[in-house]
Design a protein around this motif. Sequence first.
Motif, PDB file in Angstrom:
ATOM      1  N   ASP A 102       0.828  -1.189   0.000  1.00 56.03           N
ATOM      2  CA  ASP A 102       0.000   0.000   0.000  1.00 56.03           C
ATOM      3  C   ASP A 102       0.869   1.249   0.000  1.00 56.03           C
ATOM      4  O   ASP A 102       2.098   1.174   0.011  1.00 56.03           O
ATOM      5  CB  ASP A 102      -0.990   0.005   1.176  1.00 56.03           C
ATOM      6  CG  ASP A 102      -0.327   0.082   2.554  1.00 56.03           C
ATOM      7  OD1 ASP A 102       0.919   0.136   2.635  1.00 56.03           O
ATOM      8  OD2 ASP A 102      -1.062   0.089   3.553  1.00 56.03           O
ATOM      9  N   SER A 103       0.217   2.402  -0.057  1.00 55.77           N
ATOM     10  CA  SER A 103       0.923   3.674   0.051  1.00 55.77           C
ATOM     11  C   SER A 103       0.279   4.493   1.157  1.00 55.77           C
ATOM     12  O   SER A 103      -0.911   4.349   1.451  1.00 55.77           O
ATOM     13  CB  SER A 103       0.898   4.450  -1.270  1.00 55.77           C
ATOM     14  OG  SER A 103      -0.405   4.919  -1.559  1.00 55.77           O
ATOM     15  N   VAL A 104       1.100   5.339   1.777  1.00 53.48           N
ATOM     16  CA  VAL A 104       0.632   6.219   2.848  1.00 53.48           C
ATOM     17  C   VAL A 104       1.032   7.641   2.478  1.00 53.48           C
ATOM     18  O   VAL A 104       2.204   7.916   2.223  1.00 53.48           O
ATOM     19  CB  VAL A 104       1.256   5.822   4.199  1.00 53.48           C
ATOM     20  CG1 VAL A 104       0.698   6.703   5.317  1.00 53.48           C
ATOM     21  CG2 VAL A 104       1.010   4.349   4.502  1.00 53.48           C
ATOM     22  N   ARG A 166       4.882  10.977   0.682  1.00 48.96           N
ATOM     23  CA  ARG A 166       4.217   9.690   0.467  1.00 48.96           C
ATOM     24  C   ARG A 166       5.258   8.578   0.449  1.00 48.96           C
ATOM     25  O   ARG A 166       6.316   8.719  -0.151  1.00 48.96           O
ATOM     26  CB  ARG A 166       3.460   9.715  -0.859  1.00 48.96           C
ATOM     27  CG  ARG A 166       2.756   8.421  -1.237  1.00 48.96           C
ATOM     28  CD  ARG A 166       1.809   8.668  -2.408  1.00 48.96           C
ATOM     29  NE  ARG A 166       2.511   9.185  -3.573  1.00 48.96           N
ATOM     30  CZ  ARG A 166       2.673   8.492  -4.709  1.00 48.96           C
ATOM     31  NH1 ARG A 166       2.174   7.268  -4.815  1.00 48.96           N
ATOM     32  NH2 ARG A 166       3.305   9.022  -5.732  1.00 48.96           N
ATOM     33  N   SER A 181      -7.097  -1.954   8.793  1.00 48.03           N
ATOM     34  CA  SER A 181      -5.920  -1.205   9.204  1.00 48.03           C
ATOM     35  C   SER A 181      -5.106  -2.016  10.201  1.00 48.03           C
ATOM     36  O   SER A 181      -5.650  -2.758  11.035  1.00 48.03           O
ATOM     37  CB  SER A 181      -6.333   0.118   9.837  1.00 48.03           C
ATOM     38  OG  SER A 181      -5.211   0.788  10.374  1.00 48.03           O
ATOM     39  N   GLN A 197      -2.947  11.202   7.735  1.00 47.13           N
ATOM     40  CA  GLN A 197      -2.513  10.340   6.644  1.00 47.13           C
ATOM     41  C   GLN A 197      -3.684   9.667   5.935  1.00 47.13           C
ATOM     42  O   GLN A 197      -4.735   9.425   6.518  1.00 47.13           O
ATOM     43  CB  GLN A 197      -1.514   9.283   7.142  1.00 47.13           C
ATOM     44  CG  GLN A 197      -2.075   8.238   8.094  1.00 47.13           C
ATOM     45  CD  GLN A 197      -1.945   8.610   9.541  1.00 47.13           C
ATOM     46  OE1 GLN A 197      -2.151   9.766   9.913  1.00 47.13           O
ATOM     47  NE2 GLN A 197      -1.635   7.634  10.380  1.00 47.13           N
ATOM     48  N   SER A 198      -3.475   9.363   4.642  1.00 43.67           N
ATOM     49  CA  SER A 198      -4.471   8.623   3.858  1.00 43.67           C
ATOM     50  C   SER A 198      -3.778   7.440   3.196  1.00 43.67           C
ATOM     51  O   SER A 198      -2.550   7.427   3.030  1.00 43.67           O
ATOM     52  CB  SER A 198      -5.129   9.519   2.808  1.00 43.67           C
ATOM     53  OG  SER A 198      -4.158  10.064   1.926  1.00 43.67           O
ATOM     54  N   TYR A 199      -4.565   6.435   2.788  1.00 44.14           N
ATOM     55  CA  TYR A 199      -4.010   5.171   2.337  1.00 44.14           C
ATOM     56  C   TYR A 199      -4.551   4.764   0.971  1.00 44.14           C
ATOM     57  O   TYR A 199      -5.684   5.099   0.614  1.00 44.14           O
ATOM     58  CB  TYR A 199      -4.334   4.060   3.346  1.00 44.14           C
ATOM     59  CG  TYR A 199      -3.855   4.333   4.744  1.00 44.14           C
ATOM     60  CD1 TYR A 199      -2.607   3.911   5.168  1.00 44.14           C
ATOM     61  CD2 TYR A 199      -4.653   5.042   5.650  1.00 44.14           C
ATOM     62  CE1 TYR A 199      -2.164   4.163   6.459  1.00 44.14           C
ATOM     63  CE2 TYR A 199      -4.220   5.296   6.937  1.00 44.14           C
ATOM     64  CZ  TYR A 199      -2.973   4.857   7.347  1.00 44.14           C
ATOM     65  OH  TYR A 199      -2.547   5.116   8.618  1.00 44.14           O
ATOM     66  N   ASN A 201      -4.541   0.975  -1.055  1.00 46.53           N
ATOM     67  CA  ASN A 201      -4.159  -0.442  -0.993  1.00 46.53           C
ATOM     68  C   ASN A 201      -3.996  -0.981  -2.412  1.00 46.53           C
ATOM     69  O   ASN A 201      -4.943  -0.996  -3.197  1.00 46.53           O
ATOM     70  CB  ASN A 201      -5.218  -1.234  -0.234  1.00 46.53           C
ATOM     71  CG  ASN A 201      -4.754  -2.636   0.131  1.00 46.53           C
ATOM     72  OD1 ASN A 201      -3.910  -3.218  -0.550  1.00 46.53           O
ATOM     73  ND2 ASN A 201      -5.306  -3.189   1.199  1.00 46.53           N
TER      74      ASN A 201
END
Length: 209
Positions: A102-104, A166, A181, A197-199, A201
């Motif tokens: 995923d990315s944050v 990011r 999460s 923060q946002s995610y 997936n």
Amino acid sequence: MELHLFEDNLSNGQTVAFGNTCSRAIYVTAGEVTVEGNSYGLDEGFVASGPVTLVAGTEGASLWRWDLSDAPPTARPQHTTKKLSGEVPAQLTRAGNFLRLDSVTFPPSGTALLHTHQGPGIRCLREGGIRIDTGGKSTSFGPGGAWFESGPLPVFAQADHAIQSRFIRAMILPDELRGKSSIHYENEEDRTKPKSQSYRNFGETGLLL
């Protein structure tokens, strides 16, 4: 078992077969690759278990690749750099657990309040800047910088104050967290605070061991 992070650079049309049996995550930092008829371009990623064959696009491709393995990969592109490795506890490598990519993303001045995770992972900064405070140390990272988090060791993250930041992350997690999460905030008062923060997936795959 260890989680390894590599940077692969593929030339125009190059075909690369990773035949070793392991679970892996791949994120495209430049160009495009095709995998079993599916194309993945810039800022896209996927997960896979078992052998996988990639074909680079007309402009080649650059990748970040995470492999969970007890041995070095048996096949690599000609231009591959190993960035980082980290140990995965034996209790997390059993069948049923999974690998998540995923990315944050943090806005300017965003933070991840003091927290832990239920599994280890390797992060690699895609853009911006970030400071990671953990284990009594404070370390700053720029684009391309990678770090390992064990999971149970508390971490505080402070993103760059001027621009968005990011990172891309691959983690090994217990089966009950699929689609959920993995974060746990250490201080009770932080659990109800708004989070910056946002995610995103990219995928999850069961461990192939």
